[in-house]
Motif scaffolding. Structure first.
Motif, PDB file in Angstrom:
ATOM      1  N   ALA A 299     -11.549  17.855   8.040  1.00  0.00           N
ATOM      2  CA  ALA A 299     -12.403  17.271   7.010  1.00  0.00           C
ATOM      3  C   ALA A 299     -11.974  15.845   6.685  1.00  0.00           C
ATOM      4  CB  ALA A 299     -12.370  18.137   5.751  1.00  0.00           C
ATOM      5  N   HIS A 300     -10.659  15.596   6.730  1.00  0.00           N
ATOM      6  CA  HIS A 300     -10.171  14.231   6.498  1.00  0.00           C
ATOM      7  C   HIS A 300     -10.787  13.256   7.497  1.00  0.00           C
ATOM      8  CE1 HIS A 300      -6.179  14.961   4.070  1.00  0.00           C
ATOM      9  NE2 HIS A 300      -7.259  15.428   3.463  1.00  0.00           N
ATOM     10  N   HIS A 301     -11.149  13.792   8.640  1.00  0.00           N
ATOM     11  CA  HIS A 301     -11.746  12.949   9.678  1.00  0.00           C
ATOM     12  C   HIS A 301     -13.236  13.110   9.759  1.00  0.00           C
ATOM     13  CE1 HIS A 301      -7.465  13.059  10.632  1.00  0.00           C
ATOM     14  NE2 HIS A 301      -7.659  11.854  11.180  1.00  0.00           N
ATOM     15  N   GLY A 302     -13.791  13.739   8.772  1.00  0.00           N
ATOM     16  CA  GLY A 302     -15.247  13.865   8.717  1.00  0.00           C
ATOM     17  C   GLY A 302     -15.797  14.918   9.655  1.00  0.00           C
ATOM     18  N   ILE A 303     -14.939  15.849  10.055  1.00  0.00           N
ATOM     19  CA  ILE A 303     -15.424  16.857  10.989  1.00  0.00           C
ATOM     20  C   ILE A 303     -15.583  18.193  10.278  1.00  0.00           C
ATOM     21  CG2 ILE A 303     -14.942  18.132  13.123  1.00  0.00           C
ATOM     22  CD1 ILE A 303     -13.150  15.580  13.818  1.00  0.00           C
TER      23      ILE A 303
ATOM     24  N   ILE B 111       1.472  23.187  -0.990  1.00  0.00           N
ATOM     25  CA  ILE B 111       1.016  23.000   0.390  1.00  0.00           C
ATOM     26  C   ILE B 111      -0.136  22.013   0.389  1.00  0.00           C
ATOM     27  CG2 ILE B 111      -0.067  24.113   2.390  1.00  0.00           C
ATOM     28  CD1 ILE B 111       1.434  26.689   1.509  1.00  0.00           C
ATOM     29  N   GLY B 112      -0.124  21.116   1.390  1.00  0.00           N
ATOM     30  CA  GLY B 112      -1.210  20.144   1.473  1.00  0.00           C
ATOM     31  C   GLY B 112      -1.279  19.519   2.856  1.00  0.00           C
ATOM     32  N   VAL B 113      -2.183  18.607   3.010  1.00  0.00           N
ATOM     33  CA  VAL B 113      -2.256  17.835   4.255  1.00  0.00           C
ATOM     34  C   VAL B 113      -2.451  16.369   3.908  1.00  0.00           C
ATOM     35  CG1 VAL B 113      -3.125  19.696   5.728  1.00  0.00           C
ATOM     36  CG2 VAL B 113      -4.739  18.248   4.484  1.00  0.00           C
ATOM     37  N   ILE B 114      -1.973  15.512   4.806  1.00  0.00           N
ATOM     38  CA  ILE B 114      -2.087  14.076   4.551  1.00  0.00           C
ATOM     39  C   ILE B 114      -2.536  13.380   5.834  1.00  0.00           C
ATOM     40  CG2 ILE B 114       0.373  13.700   5.092  1.00  0.00           C
ATOM     41  CD1 ILE B 114       0.337  11.532   2.840  1.00  0.00           C
ATOM     42  N   THR B 115      -3.307  12.326   5.646  1.00  0.00           N
ATOM     43  CA  THR B 115      -3.740  11.533   6.795  1.00  0.00           C
ATOM     44  C   THR B 115      -3.381  10.076   6.514  1.00  0.00           C
ATOM     45  OG1 THR B 115      -5.529  13.043   7.339  1.00  0.00           O
ATOM     46  CG2 THR B 115      -5.729  10.793   8.170  1.00  0.00           C
ATOM     47  N   LEU B 116      -2.700   9.460   7.500  1.00  0.00           N
ATOM     48  CA  LEU B 116      -2.309   8.053   7.354  1.00  0.00           C
ATOM     49  C   LEU B 116      -3.191   7.172   8.219  1.00  0.00           C
ATOM     50  CD1 LEU B 116       1.569   8.528   7.739  1.00  0.00           C
ATOM     51  CD2 LEU B 116       0.269   8.464   5.595  1.00  0.00           C
ATOM     52  N   GLU B 117      -3.328   5.915   7.791  1.00  0.00           N
ATOM     53  CA  GLU B 117      -4.070   4.936   8.596  1.00  0.00           C
ATOM     54  C   GLU B 117      -3.348   4.726   9.937  1.00  0.00           C
ATOM     55  OE1 GLU B 117      -6.911   3.746   7.737  1.00  0.00           O
ATOM     56  OE2 GLU B 117      -7.014   3.662   5.537  1.00  0.00           O
ATOM     57  N   SER B 118      -4.013   4.056  10.870  1.00  0.00           N
ATOM     58  CA  SER B 118      -3.425   3.892  12.205  1.00  0.00           C
ATOM     59  C   SER B 118      -2.137   3.071  12.169  1.00  0.00           C
ATOM     60  CB  SER B 118      -4.446   3.254  13.153  1.00  0.00           C
ATOM     61  OG  SER B 118      -4.937   2.071  12.573  1.00  0.00           O
ATOM     62  N   ASN B 119      -1.867   2.339  11.055  1.00  0.00           N
ATOM     63  CA  ASN B 119      -0.578   1.617  10.988  1.00  0.00           C
ATOM     64  C   ASN B 119       0.584   2.566  10.725  1.00  0.00           C
ATOM     65  OD1 ASN B 119      -0.640   2.270   8.295  1.00  0.00           O
ATOM     66  ND2 ASN B 119      -0.922   0.153   7.581  1.00  0.00           N
ATOM     67  N   GLY B 120       0.262   3.836  10.468  1.00  0.00           N
ATOM     68  CA  GLY B 120       1.327   4.824  10.300  1.00  0.00           C
ATOM     69  C   GLY B 120       2.037   4.725   8.970  1.00  0.00           C
ATOM     70  N   LYS B 121       1.510   3.982   8.014  1.00  0.00           N
ATOM     71  CA  LYS B 121       2.205   3.795   6.746  1.00  0.00           C
ATOM     72  C   LYS B 121       1.303   4.014   5.529  1.00  0.00           C
ATOM     73  CE  LYS B 121       5.683   0.482   8.267  1.00  0.00           C
ATOM     74  NZ  LYS B 121       6.146  -0.905   8.171  1.00  0.00           N
ATOM     75  N   LYS B 122       0.100   3.593   5.648  1.00  0.00           N
ATOM     76  CA  LYS B 122      -0.794   3.610   4.498  1.00  0.00           C
ATOM     77  C   LYS B 122      -1.545   4.939   4.428  1.00  0.00           C
ATOM     78  CE  LYS B 122      -4.276   0.573   2.431  1.00  0.00           C
ATOM     79  NZ  LYS B 122      -5.109  -0.622   2.746  1.00  0.00           N
TER      80      LYS B 122
ATOM     81  N   ASP C 267       4.146  19.867  13.442  1.00  0.00           N
ATOM     82  CA  ASP C 267       3.755  18.787  14.357  1.00  0.00           C
ATOM     83  C   ASP C 267       3.052  17.651  13.643  1.00  0.00           C
ATOM     84  OD1 ASP C 267       3.422  17.546  16.877  1.00  0.00           O
ATOM     85  OD2 ASP C 267       3.481  19.572  17.754  1.00  0.00           O
ATOM     86  N   LEU C 268       2.842  16.586  14.429  1.00  0.00           N
ATOM     87  CA  LEU C 268       2.144  15.417  13.930  1.00  0.00           C
ATOM     88  C   LEU C 268       0.915  15.227  14.801  1.00  0.00           C
ATOM     89  CD1 LEU C 268       2.135  12.725  12.227  1.00  0.00           C
ATOM     90  CD2 LEU C 268       3.502  11.744  14.076  1.00  0.00           C
ATOM     91  N   TYR C 269      -0.211  14.957  14.150  1.00  0.00           N
ATOM     92  CA  TYR C 269      -1.451  14.915  14.911  1.00  0.00           C
ATOM     93  C   TYR C 269      -2.085  13.541  14.811  1.00  0.00           C
ATOM     94  CZ  TYR C 269      -0.697  19.905  14.774  1.00  0.00           C
ATOM     95  OH  TYR C 269      -0.118  21.132  14.918  1.00  0.00           O
ATOM     96  N   GLN C 270      -2.467  13.039  15.995  1.00  0.00           N
ATOM     97  CA  GLN C 270      -3.114  11.721  16.009  1.00  0.00           C
ATOM     98  C   GLN C 270      -4.539  11.871  16.525  1.00  0.00           C
ATOM     99  OE1 GLN C 270      -1.342   8.579  18.430  1.00  0.00           O
ATOM    100  NE2 GLN C 270      -1.865   7.117  16.814  1.00  0.00           N
ATOM    101  N   ALA C 271      -5.445  11.224  15.812  1.00  0.00           N
ATOM    102  CA  ALA C 271      -6.844  11.269  16.241  1.00  0.00           C
ATOM    103  C   ALA C 271      -7.140  10.071  17.147  1.00  0.00           C
ATOM    104  CB  ALA C 271      -7.757  11.235  15.019  1.00  0.00           C
ATOM    105  N   ALA C 272      -8.331  10.075  17.674  1.00  0.00           N
ATOM    106  CA  ALA C 272      -8.714   9.015  18.615  1.00  0.00           C
ATOM    107  C   ALA C 272      -8.711   7.649  17.936  1.00  0.00           C
ATOM    108  CB  ALA C 272     -10.102   9.321  19.190  1.00  0.00           C
ATOM    109  N   ASP C 273      -8.998   7.606  16.631  1.00  0.00           N
ATOM    110  CA  ASP C 273      -9.006   6.305  15.931  1.00  0.00           C
ATOM    111  C   ASP C 273      -7.607   5.827  15.535  1.00  0.00           C
ATOM    112  OD1 ASP C 273      -8.388   8.069  13.942  1.00  0.00           O
ATOM    113  OD2 ASP C 273     -10.128   7.632  12.667  1.00  0.00           O
ATOM    114  N   GLY C 274      -6.583   6.572  15.982  1.00  0.00           N
ATOM    115  CA  GLY C 274      -5.206   6.133  15.746  1.00  0.00           C
ATOM    116  C   GLY C 274      -4.599   6.648  14.461  1.00  0.00           C
TER     117      GLY C 274
END
Lengths: 207, 682
Positions: free
Chosen positions: B537-541, B592-603, B568-575
């Protein structure tokens, strides 16, 4: 007339005059104020109280005078108390036995005579150093001085405060009772005014 | 010599005083003893206009009066005049400040007052002491003790012209009241047997007639007992009938006698409650002996109690958290009486009604939810028949100890129904949900109770109807990410996200608990689904229980190749990077939760909480709170406090009053970041 003028210089006349006016226990000596305030809202109470006090002060003074040479000076106060208490009990019994209605009306006031300063005052000031016949006159004079003031104050208080005199209605029906006169403050005012008046007349001023 | 003199003095003093007193005593003893009788005997004589004096009154008394009944103390007897047949007796009792006693003389009928005198009293001079005044006592002459053996004191609802109503002394209500009570008591005691007053019957009439009046039932002095019997059911079956609680057979009102200590003595009366057993229908004071608070028995005052509710108590104090409908009016200048009165009512309410309401409350509570289950099947029920209907229609699946916690299966259509509850934003909510025979599709939801504010719409049909047809697949999901509506997606509540979150959570949790065995739910798979679907859902799917695994695998690249997918760590196609969060909150409960970071790996791009059970820190799962983290940067970590060298974009807000939760939450984020992203950033 001459007889009267001569009489003025007799001891018993002076004693009588002192008690009734010039040395009046309430307005001049300011003794026995508590009972004067407590019982003077009705004339009937004032008369009975006055007579009771007169008898006790006469009887106790006479007794103290009679025993004045026996009473050790160290315990004289205690002796006065015992004598006064005895007479108060006697008065109480007498009233209960012969005048049950009056005894009931006076109730606790009779017992209060014991605490009246006049009785103790006359014993200490007069009876302890004078012969019996003068102490009786002195007791009578002081008792009557007390009684007269009580009746005067009570008359005014009853008429103004209740609209009655000796229980009989004297004020018109439209009269509105001054309730303050039925309470202690009213007694204070009147006794204060009376003391002022009598002191002015007899030229008795405090230094 | 000195000692001798003192001794002599003591002897003389003792002799004189003792002699005086004993002499006087001997002289007056008999007279005093005799005079004790003088007062009352002479008064009795004068009430009959017989002349006397102190010497002949005893003889006259003997001549004129006879004792009706022998008593130990001659003063306590009732005397009858030998010729006139009149009755006269000495009465006594407590006034306001002391004993009041006197003589009461009645005509030959034994009821009408011929004369009355007060002999002794110690009331307030000028006020209560006027009780002895002829003017006042003359108002009693000709008044009649009624068949209850009473004369009544004038109150606004009585007429002074009535023969049993007497006036009171202006400005001395207390003394008047006491005087009235003591006269009545003495009359009943002394004359009760003479004039045949059945005191017990009179007392019963008093309270029974009041209960009848409270219920607007007409009656007469002769038929009241019969009517009472016919109209009321006894609920407690107490030994003393008066102590019982009376339920009106048709009105279903509750009436009972209450009593307790007021400021100056007992206050008692009758109270009638509405059908709910809580709301006051009518209140009456039968007896009281208050002074300043004597107004407690006035109808005007008591009528203000109608509609007041024992919720659960009455209070004379407003603003102490007592609901408004339980606050009673005070009596001006009589706070103690008011407070005592409230206490008397509360205490007797508890004693009388607790048992009764418990039974009823239990049944009512069952009815509250069982009737809803029936209603979900289109069956209407009443408090009387719901239990039977329920048993006919449903069978318990789990056989839990508490029947409410059970899962119910409809006997014919196999629908499942269960009770759920949860804690929302402002308080608890509870409800009933019914599922179709598949055990997944929602047939109907009803909210029994809720106390939400902005989220109060959860109690409306409009909102709940949206749930119909939704499917636990295997959970309900709130549509937070503007995804297309799907079978398990629930519309969010704008401005009440906490309420909707908690509501859906409660539904999901209860569903899991109730149906895991029935449907053999794979709880591990559900947990797996929850976090993976959230990352998707974080990725709009959009995903569901059957396709999420394949979607997840095709969308993300596993970067760490851990044995446990959660590590594990999961990377999407948009980085962008996504990973699972697990931390401990206050008291060690899992967060318990989930987090998604921008492609810079920090934000931080998205942050969601799937599970938490914090107390004061429960806001960590609210959208508002989590949104504050979006855009924050691990540089190199997040921190709660500003300090030197820390950039603004790394400082995050904590939660006021929940420092442990705040700290643990940030620690969880930092630890997971280091663990998952440590290798990537190097």
């Amino acid at each position: 007339m001459k007889k009267f003028i001569r009489m003025q210089y007799t001891k018993w006349y002076q004693t009588l005059k002192n008690g009734l006016s010039t040395q009046n226990p309430i307005v001049i000596s300011v003794l026995g104020i508590c009972s004067a305030l407590a019982v003077t809202n009705q004339v009937q109470n004032a008369i009975a109280m006055g007579l009771g006090v007169t008898f006790v002060v006469m009887a106790s003074s006479a007794t103290v005078s009679l025993l004045r040479n026996f009473i050790p000076s160290k315990v004289r106060m205690v002796a006065y108390m015992v004598i006064i208490s005895t007479y108060v009990i006697v008065v109480q019994m007498f009233l209960e036995g012969f005048f049950p209605v009056i005894a009931k009306n006076l109730a606790a006031y009779v017992g209060l005579i014991i605490t009246n300063c006049i009785v103790m005052g006359r014993a200490e000031a007069y009876a302890i150093k004078n012969p019996v016949k003068y102490t009786v006159i002195d007791g009578f004079a002081n008792g009557m001085g007390y009684t007269l003031v009580l009746i005067t104050v009570a008359s005014i208080r009853e008429i103004i405060g209740f609209g009655t005199f000796l229980g009989m209605r004297v004020m018109p029906g439209s009269w509105i009772n001054w309730v303050v006169f039925t309470m202690a403050p009213g007694g204070f005012f009147l006794i204060g005014l009376l003391a002022w008046g009598v002191r002015t007349l007899t030229r008795q001023y405090e230094e | 010599m000195k000692t001798l003199k003192l001794l002599l003095f003591v002897v003389i003093m003792g002799a004189i005083t003792a002699g005086l007193i004993t002499g006087m005593d001997a002289l007056t003893k008999d007279r005093i003893a005799e005079n004790a009788n003088y007062e009352w005997k002479s008064t009795m004589l004068s009430h009959h206009e017989i002349g006397f004096n102190i010497t002949n009154y005893t003889a006259l008394f003997e001549e004129n009066f006879e004792m009706v009944e022998e008593t130990e103390n001659p003063r306590d007897a009732v005397y009858r005049h030998k010729e006139l047949g009149t009755y006269t007796f000495f009465y006594t009792g407590g006034g306001l400040w002391g004993e009041i006693n006197g003589i009461l003389t009645l005509e030959a009928d034994g009821r009408t007052i011929k004369n009355i005198d007060v002999l002794n009293q110690s009331e307030t001079p000028g006020l209560g002491a006027r009780v002895k005044d002829r003017d006042y006592l003359d108002t009693f002459i000709g008044k009649v003790f009624n068949e209850a053996g009473e004369i009544k004191l004038l109150t606004p609802d009585l007429n002074i012209e009535n023969e049993d109503v007497v006036d009171k002394i202006t400005g001395a209500t207390g003394t008047s009241g006491r005087f009235n009570v003591l006269l009545n008591e003495n009359y009943k005691e002394k004359m009760g047997s003479i004039v045949n007053i059945d005191l017990e019957e009179v007392a019963i009439y008093r309270w029974k007639s009041t209960i009848l009046t409270h219920n607007d039932i007409e009656f007469t002095r002769t038929n009241y007992a019969e009517i009472f019997e016919a109209e009321f059911d006894k609920l407690l079956n107490t030994e003393v009938e008066k102590e019982d609680v009376f339920l009106h057979k048709t009105l279903k009102t509750y009436s009972y006698f209450y009593s307790g200590e007021g400021m100056w003595g007992e206050i008692n009366g009758i109270i009638t409650l509405e059908e709910d057993g809580k709301t006051i229908k009518m209140l009456t004071v039968l007896e009281e002996s208050e002074i300043e608070g004597a107004g407690v028995k006035d109808r005007v005052y008591l009528d203000k109690f109608a509609g007041k509710v024992f919720d659960p108590k009455l209070s004379a104090v407003a603003g102490d958290g007592t609901p408004e409908h339980s606050v009673i009016d005070g009596l001006t200048g009589a706070t103690t009486t008011t407070n005592n009165f409230a206490k008397i009512l509360n205490d007797s309410y508890e004693v009388k009604m607790a048992g009764i309401l418990d039974i009823d409350l239990e049944k009512q509570a069952l009815y509250a939810w069982k009737s809803v289950l029936l209603l979900h099947q289109g069956i209407e029920s009443t408090i009387d028949n719901f239990e039977e209907l329920f048993d006919q229609n449903f069978q318990a699946v789990l056989s839990t100890e508490n029947t409410k916690e059970d899962l119910y299966k409809h006997k014919t259509n196999n629908n499942y129904s269960f009770y759920f509850k949860g804690t929302g934003f402002a308080g608890e909510f509870e409800g009933i949900i019914t599922l179709n025979a598949d055990g997944k599709t929602i047939k109907k939801i009803t909210i029994l109770n809720q106390s939400e504010r902005r989220g109060s719409v959860i109690g409306t049909d409009d909102y709940l109807d949206k749930y119909i047809g939704k499917v636990f697949d295997p959970v309900l999901v709130i549509n937070r990410f503007e995804l297309e509506n799907d079978t398990n997606l629930i519309d969010d509540l704008t401005n009440a996200t906490t309420t909707s979150t908690q509501f859906v959570k409660a539904l999901n949790k209860t569903y899991e608990a109730k149906l895991k065995d029935v449907l053999t739910l794979d709880l591990e798979a559900i947990k797996d689904f929850e976090w993976k679907a959230m990352i998707l859902a974080h990725h709009g799917i959009k995903s569901n229980f059957s396709n999420y695994t394949s979607l997840f695998e095709s969308t993300f690249t596993k970067l760490l190749n851990k044995a446990d997918a959660k590590d594990d760590l999961y990377q999407a196609a948009d980085g962008t990077y996504s990973y699972y969060l697990l931390g401990q909150g206050f008291k060690g409960a899992d967060i318990i939760g989930v987090i998604t970071l921008e492609s810079n790996g920090k934000k931080i791009k998205k942050l969601s909480i799937i599970q938490q059970s914090e107390n004061r820190g429960k806001v960590i799962e609210t959208i508002d709170f989590l949104n504050k983290y979006i855009g924050k940067v691990f540089d190199p970590i997040l921190t709660l406090e500003a300090s030197e060298g820390v950039l603004d974009h790394s400082i995050v807000d904590g939660i006021a009053d929940a420092s442990t939760t705040s700290k643990n939450f940030v620690d969880m984020l930092n630890d997971a970041y280091n663990e998952k992203m440590g290798g990537i950033n190097q």
